[in-house]
Design a protein around this motif. Structure first.
Motif, PDB file in Angstrom:
ATOM      1  N   THR A 122       0.802  -1.229   0.000  1.00 15.76           N
ATOM      2  CA  THR A 122       0.000   0.000   0.000  1.00 15.76           C
ATOM      3  C   THR A 122       0.833   1.275   0.000  1.00 15.76           C
ATOM      4  O   THR A 122       0.287   2.373  -0.135  1.00 15.76           O
ATOM      5  N   ALA A 123       2.164   1.162   0.166  1.00 20.35           N
ATOM      6  CA  ALA A 123       3.009   2.353   0.333  1.00 20.35           C
ATOM      7  C   ALA A 123       3.745   2.694  -0.954  1.00 20.35           C
ATOM      8  O   ALA A 123       4.016   1.835  -1.791  1.00 20.35           O
ATOM      9  N   THR A 124       4.071   3.977  -1.099  1.00 18.22           N
ATOM     10  CA  THR A 124       4.852   4.472  -2.239  1.00 18.22           C
ATOM     11  C   THR A 124       6.174   5.028  -1.737  1.00 18.22           C
ATOM     12  O   THR A 124       6.212   5.731  -0.733  1.00 18.22           O
ATOM     13  N   ASP A 125       7.251   4.697  -2.433  1.00 17.17           N
ATOM     14  CA  ASP A 125       8.571   5.202  -2.068  1.00 17.17           C
ATOM     15  C   ASP A 125       8.799   6.545  -2.749  1.00 17.17           C
ATOM     16  O   ASP A 125       8.891   6.629  -3.974  1.00 17.17           O
ATOM     17  N   ILE A 126       8.890   7.622  -1.954  1.00 12.18           N
ATOM     18  CA  ILE A 126       9.012   8.968  -2.516  1.00 12.18           C
ATOM     19  C   ILE A 126      10.299   9.107  -3.316  1.00 12.18           C
ATOM     20  O   ILE A 126      10.304   9.628  -4.437  1.00 12.18           O
ATOM     21  N   ALA A 127      11.419   8.644  -2.746  1.00 13.13           N
ATOM     22  CA  ALA A 127      12.713   8.852  -3.401  1.00 13.13           C
ATOM     23  C   ALA A 127      12.764   8.175  -4.766  1.00 13.13           C
ATOM     24  O   ALA A 127      13.179   8.786  -5.759  1.00 13.13           O
ATOM     25  N   PHE A 128      12.336   6.913  -4.828  1.00  5.75           N
ATOM     26  CA  PHE A 128      12.361   6.204  -6.100  1.00  5.75           C
ATOM     27  C   PHE A 128      11.400   6.831  -7.110  1.00  5.75           C
ATOM     28  O   PHE A 128      11.744   7.042  -8.274  1.00  5.75           O
ATOM     29  N   ALA A 129      10.164   7.104  -6.654  1.00  2.00           N
ATOM     30  CA  ALA A 129       9.143   7.615  -7.570  1.00  2.00           C
ATOM     31  C   ALA A 129       9.544   8.970  -8.144  1.00  2.00           C
ATOM     32  O   ALA A 129       9.470   9.201  -9.363  1.00  2.00           O
ATOM     33  N   VAL A 130       9.987   9.876  -7.270  1.00  2.00           N
ATOM     34  CA  VAL A 130      10.397  11.201  -7.738  1.00  2.00           C
ATOM     35  C   VAL A 130      11.679  11.094  -8.561  1.00  2.00           C
ATOM     36  O   VAL A 130      11.871  11.839  -9.527  1.00  2.00           O
ATOM     37  N   GLY A 131      12.555  10.152  -8.198  1.00  2.00           N
ATOM     38  CA  GLY A 131      13.777   9.962  -8.966  1.00  2.00           C
ATOM     39  C   GLY A 131      13.497   9.529 -10.391  1.00  2.00           C
ATOM     40  O   GLY A 131      14.099  10.043 -11.340  1.00  2.00           O
ATOM     41  N   VAL A 132      12.572   8.592 -10.573  1.00  2.00           N
ATOM     42  CA  VAL A 132      12.196   8.155 -11.925  1.00  2.00           C
ATOM     43  C   VAL A 132      11.547   9.303 -12.680  1.00  2.00           C
ATOM     44  O   VAL A 132      11.824   9.525 -13.869  1.00  2.00           O
ATOM     45  N   LEU A 133      10.671  10.046 -11.996  1.00  2.00           N
ATOM     46  CA  LEU A 133      10.008  11.177 -12.650  1.00  2.00           C
ATOM     47  C   LEU A 133      11.025  12.223 -13.092  1.00  2.00           C
ATOM     48  O   LEU A 133      10.896  12.828 -14.168  1.00  2.00           O
ATOM     49  N   ALA A 134      12.060  12.430 -12.272  1.00  2.00           N
ATOM     50  CA  ALA A 134      13.076  13.427 -12.616  1.00  2.00           C
ATOM     51  C   ALA A 134      13.855  13.019 -13.862  1.00  2.00           C
ATOM     52  O   ALA A 134      14.351  13.883 -14.598  1.00  2.00           O
ATOM     53  N   LEU A 135      13.983  11.701 -14.113  1.00  6.16           N
ATOM     54  CA  LEU A 135      14.694  11.241 -15.306  1.00  6.16           C
ATOM     55  C   LEU A 135      13.985  11.674 -16.583  1.00  6.16           C
ATOM     56  O   LEU A 135      14.606  11.753 -17.650  1.00  6.16           O
ATOM     57  N   LEU A 136      12.697  11.967 -16.490  1.00  2.00           N
ATOM     58  CA  LEU A 136      11.927  12.381 -17.656  1.00  2.00           C
ATOM     59  C   LEU A 136      12.122  13.856 -17.979  1.00  2.00           C
ATOM     60  O   LEU A 136      11.645  14.331 -19.019  1.00  2.00           O
ATOM     61  N   GLY A 137      12.798  14.580 -17.081  1.00  2.00           N
ATOM     62  CA  GLY A 137      13.117  15.976 -17.353  1.00  2.00           C
ATOM     63  C   GLY A 137      11.923  16.908 -17.198  1.00  2.00           C
ATOM     64  O   GLY A 137      10.876  16.537 -16.654  1.00  2.00           O
ATOM     65  N   ARG A 138      12.067  18.092 -17.724  1.00  2.00           N
ATOM     66  CA  ARG A 138      11.040  19.123 -17.569  1.00  2.00           C
ATOM     67  C   ARG A 138       9.930  19.018 -18.609  1.00  2.00           C
ATOM     68  O   ARG A 138       9.101  19.907 -18.712  1.00  2.00           O
ATOM     69  N   SER A 139       9.928  17.937 -19.367  1.00  3.36           N
ATOM     70  CA  SER A 139       8.827  17.724 -20.305  1.00  3.36           C
ATOM     71  C   SER A 139       7.549  17.330 -19.581  1.00  3.36           C
ATOM     72  O   SER A 139       6.461  17.381 -20.153  1.00  3.36           O
ATOM     73  N   ILE A 140       7.691  16.931 -18.315  1.00  7.10           N
ATOM     74  CA  ILE A 140       6.530  16.594 -17.496  1.00  7.10           C
ATOM     75  C   ILE A 140       6.056  17.848 -16.769  1.00  7.10           C
ATOM     76  O   ILE A 140       6.858  18.535 -16.126  1.00  7.10           O
ATOM     77  N   PRO A 141       4.763  18.191 -16.852  1.00  6.90           N
ATOM     78  CA  PRO A 141       4.266  19.412 -16.196  1.00  6.90           C
ATOM     79  C   PRO A 141       4.558  19.434 -14.702  1.00  6.90           C
ATOM     80  O   PRO A 141       4.541  18.386 -14.031  1.00  6.90           O
ATOM     81  N   GLY A 142       4.822  20.620 -14.183  1.00  5.67           N
ATOM     82  CA  GLY A 142       5.138  20.766 -12.765  1.00  5.67           C
ATOM     83  C   GLY A 142       4.030  20.284 -11.857  1.00  5.67           C
ATOM     84  O   GLY A 142       4.287  19.730 -10.788  1.00  5.67           O
ATOM     85  N   ASN A 143       2.774  20.482 -12.262  1.00  4.71           N
ATOM     86  CA  ASN A 143       1.657  20.068 -11.413  1.00  4.71           C
ATOM     87  C   ASN A 143       1.551  18.550 -11.293  1.00  4.71           C
ATOM     88  O   ASN A 143       0.985  18.046 -10.322  1.00  4.71           O
ATOM     89  N   VAL A 144       2.067  17.820 -12.281  1.00  2.31           N
ATOM     90  CA  VAL A 144       2.121  16.366 -12.154  1.00  2.31           C
ATOM     91  C   VAL A 144       3.083  15.984 -11.041  1.00  2.31           C
ATOM     92  O   VAL A 144       2.823  15.076 -10.242  1.00  2.31           O
ATOM     93  N   ARG A 145       4.208  16.691 -10.964  1.00  2.00           N
ATOM     94  CA  ARG A 145       5.177  16.447  -9.896  1.00  2.00           C
ATOM     95  C   ARG A 145       4.573  16.772  -8.531  1.00  2.00           C
ATOM     96  O   ARG A 145       4.772  16.035  -7.560  1.00  2.00           O
ATOM     97  N   VAL A 146       3.857  17.891  -8.441  1.00  2.00           N
ATOM     98  CA  VAL A 146       3.209  18.268  -7.182  1.00  2.00           C
ATOM     99  C   VAL A 146       2.197  17.206  -6.768  1.00  2.00           C
ATOM    100  O   VAL A 146       2.102  16.826  -5.598  1.00  2.00           O
ATOM    101  N   PHE A 147       1.426  16.709  -7.746  1.00  2.00           N
ATOM    102  CA  PHE A 147       0.416  15.695  -7.464  1.00  2.00           C
ATOM    103  C   PHE A 147       1.073  14.418  -6.932  1.00  2.00           C
ATOM    104  O   PHE A 147       0.590  13.816  -5.970  1.00  2.00           O
ATOM    105  N   LEU A 148       2.180  14.004  -7.559  1.00  2.00           N
ATOM    106  CA  LEU A 148       2.884  12.810  -7.100  1.00  2.00           C
ATOM    107  C   LEU A 148       3.436  13.008  -5.694  1.00  2.00           C
ATOM    108  O   LEU A 148       3.341  12.110  -4.846  1.00  2.00           O
TER     109      LEU A 148
END
Length: 447
Positions: free
Chosen positions: A148-174
């Motif tokens: 049931t838990a999400t790992d913040i470091a891993f999840a945000v780390g993978v998202l960061a690999l996608l660069g700034r092509s991902i909207p900022g609000n998606v990052r805030v939501f995650l």
């Protein structure tokens, strides 16, 4: 009559959203790389546990370590000190992050928090139900909270690999979703994974909380002063049978969110101290006379930030690059040769854990978000599409740190524990690859 600044004229919800985004930006550079460090530590643990050094690896973490004063001694394994002691610092940072987000971040208003709150609820309920569907009987059901838990470091780390092509609000939501997941995990540990309560420990907990409140009331602002009441709180929770790492959460939630009140403004004090230092340096005074001005400058620097921000910023790199990798080294070492999935229902535990993370998390997050938006309870944040929600749902399947931690509390059987850990590792890797692949497609569609 003075006109309000452009920022002050913005709606409160928009100002809070901007604060949440700026908070995320501050942490991205740490989380993005720390996720890779965490992955490297987990890979090293797996390598050691499946190498000729496996016996030394396991013996090291089970070596006794004692703390004592005079006739009093407390001896536990090194593994205990990592999982029950060192991880308390991780929970302290989690508690402060929750406290700060409730005050001025992504959880500061119901309008901002509603959608991630509902999405997180779905992301907890569906994986738990899916796990129980696979593991309905025997002692296997105790692992229902593992996926049931999400790992913040891993999840945000993978998202960061996608660069700034991902909207900022998606990052805030995650980020908001992961924080709410942490809250759910803390409540779950407190309610379902603590032993029978010894109420005599409540007096120790009460004394520790009273000490913390008294110290805050008289304006003690240095974090080091709270080590003693924090240790007393940890011992009190251990005595009651509750998990002692909850002491970190309690301390974090009690950390003040506003700077301490001082007779003069911190910037004025800093300016005055710098002017005095200039005069002293240009004179023939001895260097030891600079101490008062330097002390005043340090105090002004400390009082510029609220304790919840200052302490969290100081501890966050240590947790990201120290505590969490050490935890991974101590807990991710699953011997693949020693796992017999035919014993004690280990196969269903592994399959249930992996399926709940890889399938249950996205289904819960996306499904709950869809119901909330279609029913009119919430609306999608600006620049966030259903493709972005899908990306968040996939990345939410990366459980790792908190999932493995809950598994160590849920299972006494070594076979079940290793099976759950293996399920978490496989699922987290699958979710990371799946999220990264979908993120590339999502970014290309936006471009």
């Amino acid at each position: 009559m003075t006109r309000p600044s452009p920022r002050q004229s913005l709606p409160r919800a928009q100002r809070l959203a901007e604060r949440a985004f700026s908070t995320l930006e501050r942490f991205l550079h740490i989380e993005a790389f720390s996720g890779m460090v965490l992955l490297a530590a987990a890979a090293l643990a797996l390598l050691l546990a499946n190498s000729p050094l496996a016996a030394h690896y396991h013996a090291f973490w089970h070596a006794p370590l004692s703390l004592g004063v005079g006739a009093w001694h407390f001896t536990q394994s090194l593994h205990f000190w990592v999982n029950d002691g060192l991880v308390t610092i991780f929970f302290l940072v989690v508690g402060m992050e929750i406290r700060r987000e409730i005050h001025e971040g992504a959880l500061a208003s119901m309008r901002l928090a509603a959608l991630p709150l509902i999405a997180a609820a779905g992301g907890v309920a569906v994986p738990a139900l899916l796990y129980l569907l696979v593991n309905g009987g025997g002692a296997h059901w105790q692992g229902w909270a593992v996926p049931t838990a999400t790992d913040i470091a891993f999840a945000v780390g993978v998202l960061a690999l996608l660069g700034r092509s991902i909207p900022g609000n998606v990052r805030v939501f995650l980020l908001a979703l992961a924080i709410i997941d942490d809250i759910a995990a803390v409540i779950t540990i407190a309610l379902f994974y603590s032993g029978g309560l010894d109420y005599s420990g409540l007096f120790v907990i009460g004394a520790a909380l009273l000490m913390i409140w008294a110290m805050q009331s008289i304006g003690i602002g240095t974090a080091w002063a709270y080590l003693v009441p924090g240790a007393v709180l940890w011992l009190g929770l251990l005595q009651t049978g509750a998990h002692p790492t909850l002491a970190g959460v309690m301390l974090g939630l009690m950390t003040p969110v506003l700077p301490a009140r001082t007779r003069s403004q911190p910037l004025d004090s800093a300016t005055q101290a710098l002017q005095e230092l200039r005069m002293q340096l240009s004179s023939s005074e001895a260097p030891y006379r600079f101490s008062q001005s330097l002390k005043q400058l340090r105090l002004a620097q400390r009082n510029l930030l609220a304790p919840v921000s200052r302490v969290q910023m100081a501890l966050h790199p240590w947790v990201a690059y120290g505590v969490m990798p050490v935890f991974a080294l101590a807990n991710a070492g699953v011997s693949l040769n020693g796992i017999d999935l035919t014993l004690d229902g280990a196969q269903t535990v592994m399959l249930g854990t992996a399926a709940a993370l890889v399938l249950g998390k996205p289904l819960g997050v996306i499904g709950a978000s869809f119901i909330a938006v279609r029913s009119g309870l919430c609306s999608l944040p600006p620049h966030v599409t259903w493709a972005g929600i899908t990306l968040v749902g996939l990345l939410a399947g990366i459980g790792f740190t908190m999932s493995i931690f809950i598994a160590t509390l849920a299972f006494d059987s070594a076979a079940l524990l290793d099976a759950a850990k293996l399920g978490v590792l496989l699922a987290s890797l699958t979710a990371a690859v799946g999220g990264l692949a979908w993120g590339v497609i999502y970014a290309r569609r936006r471009g």
